[in-house]
Design a protein around this motif. Structure first.
Motif, PDB file in Angstrom:
ATOM      1  N   CYS A   1       0.858  -1.176   0.000  1.00  0.00           N
ATOM      2  CA  CYS A   1       0.000   0.000   0.000  1.00  0.00           C
ATOM      3  C   CYS A   1       0.905   1.241   0.000  1.00  0.00           C
ATOM      4  CB  CYS A   1      -0.868  -0.029   1.252  1.00  0.00           C
ATOM      5  SG  CYS A   1      -1.921   1.414   1.435  1.00  0.00           S
TER       6      CYS A   1
ATOM      7  N   CYS B   1       0.708   3.784   1.858  1.00  0.00           N
ATOM      8  CA  CYS B   1       1.061   4.175   3.231  1.00  0.00           C
ATOM      9  C   CYS B   1       2.203   3.323   3.776  1.00  0.00           C
ATOM     10  CB  CYS B   1      -0.155   4.126   4.148  1.00  0.00           C
ATOM     11  SG  CYS B   1      -0.868   2.506   4.387  1.00  0.00           S
TER      12      CYS B   1
ATOM     13  N   GLN C   1       3.600  11.156   1.265  1.00  0.00           N
ATOM     14  CA  GLN C   1       2.716  10.432   0.351  1.00  0.00           C
ATOM     15  C   GLN C   1       2.820  10.973  -1.081  1.00  0.00           C
ATOM     16  OE1 GLN C   1      -0.499  11.769  -0.946  1.00  0.00           O
ATOM     17  NE2 GLN C   1      -0.505   9.942  -2.235  1.00  0.00           N
TER      18      GLN C   1
ATOM     19  N   ARG D   1      -6.875  -1.156  -6.674  1.00  0.00           N
ATOM     20  CA  ARG D   1      -7.599  -0.335  -5.706  1.00  0.00           C
ATOM     21  C   ARG D   1      -8.509  -1.210  -4.874  1.00  0.00           C
ATOM     22  NH1 ARG D   1      -9.001   5.339  -8.637  1.00  0.00           N
ATOM     23  NH2 ARG D   1      -7.034   5.514  -9.742  1.00  0.00           N
TER      24      ARG D   1
ATOM     25  N   GLN E   1     -10.450   2.860  -0.236  1.00  0.00           N
ATOM     26  CA  GLN E   1      -9.629   4.074  -0.330  1.00  0.00           C
ATOM     27  C   GLN E   1      -8.145   3.781  -0.532  1.00  0.00           C
ATOM     28  OE1 GLN E   1     -10.006   6.301   3.295  1.00  0.00           O
ATOM     29  NE2 GLN E   1      -8.999   4.744   4.541  1.00  0.00           N
ATOM     30  N   TRP E   2      -7.775   2.521  -0.439  1.00  0.00           N
ATOM     31  CA  TRP E   2      -6.365   2.148  -0.523  1.00  0.00           C
ATOM     32  C   TRP E   2      -5.964   1.784  -1.948  1.00  0.00           C
ATOM     33  CZ3 TRP E   2      -4.493   3.623   3.855  1.00  0.00           C
ATOM     34  CH2 TRP E   2      -5.248   3.509   5.014  1.00  0.00           C
ATOM     35  N   ARG E   3      -4.710   2.056  -2.262  1.00  0.00           N
ATOM     36  CA  ARG E   3      -4.123   1.658  -3.542  1.00  0.00           C
ATOM     37  C   ARG E   3      -2.918   0.784  -3.239  1.00  0.00           C
ATOM     38  NH1 ARG E   3      -4.519   6.673  -7.719  1.00  0.00           N
ATOM     39  NH2 ARG E   3      -6.645   7.245  -7.162  1.00  0.00           N
ATOM     40  N   TYR E   4      -2.889  -0.350  -3.900  1.00  0.00           N
ATOM     41  CA  TYR E   4      -1.818  -1.315  -3.693  1.00  0.00           C
ATOM     42  C   TYR E   4      -1.014  -1.450  -4.982  1.00  0.00           C
ATOM     43  CZ  TYR E   4      -4.338  -2.531   0.523  1.00  0.00           C
ATOM     44  OH  TYR E   4      -4.950  -2.474   1.748  1.00  0.00           O
TER      45      TYR E   4
ATOM     46  N   CYS F   1      -1.077  -0.370   7.842  1.00  0.00           N
ATOM     47  CA  CYS F   1      -1.997   0.709   7.462  1.00  0.00           C
ATOM     48  C   CYS F   1      -3.452   0.265   7.489  1.00  0.00           C
ATOM     49  CB  CYS F   1      -1.642   1.266   6.091  1.00  0.00           C
ATOM     50  SG  CYS F   1      -1.747   0.084   4.762  1.00  0.00           S
ATOM     51  N   ARG F   2      -3.704  -0.928   7.981  1.00  0.00           N
ATOM     52  CA  ARG F   2      -5.078  -1.434   7.997  1.00  0.00           C
ATOM     53  C   ARG F   2      -5.716  -1.253   9.342  1.00  0.00           C
ATOM     54  NH1 ARG F   2      -2.937  -6.028   4.296  1.00  0.00           N
ATOM     55  NH2 ARG F   2      -3.091  -4.833   2.457  1.00  0.00           N
TER      56      ARG F   2
END
Length: 116
Positions: A38, A40, A50, A70, A73-76, A115-116
């Motif tokens: 991710c 973050c 960021q 995606r 809200q997270w992008r990996y 970040c989870r």
């Protein structure tokens, strides 16, 4: 002379090497080759903002070296294993010594990231 099936043009190799000449992007690909991260997580590992991490990822994504997924809200991000430059990138990443001081420092930061 016929071009090999997965061979790159001289311009393609040059562009790939330019992207990998940045230590942050090079080491980022080293991490992304092993698993998906991710934004973050990468921010914490590399100690960057960021927007800074996103700028590096955008360059790598535009070049086809990484893929994005995606989830809410997270992008990996992960390395793109079927891209035409993958063999070149994999070969370069194998040259990085696992005992490299910078790499070891970054790996220590990875353990503490969530970040989870």
């Amino acid at each position: 002379m016929q071009r090999q099936h997965n061979a790159l043009s001289s311009e393609g190799v040059s562009q790939c090497l330019k992207l990998l000449s940045d230590t942050t992007r090079l080491l980022m690909l080293k991490f992304l080759k092993e698993k998906e991260y991710c934004v973050c997580e990468l921010t914490a590992i590399f100690g960057m903002s960021q927007p800074g991490i996103s700028q590096h990822l955008r360059k790598l994504k535009n070049a086809g070296l990484v893929r994005e997924r995606r989830e809410g809200q997270w992008r990996y991000y992960a390395i793109h294993p079927s891209g035409p430059e993958y063999a070149l990138v994999r070969s370069i990443l194998q040259q990085i010594d696992e005992k490299d001081g910078v790499l070891q420092t970054l790996r220590q930061k990875e353990v503490t990231v969530s970040c989870r």
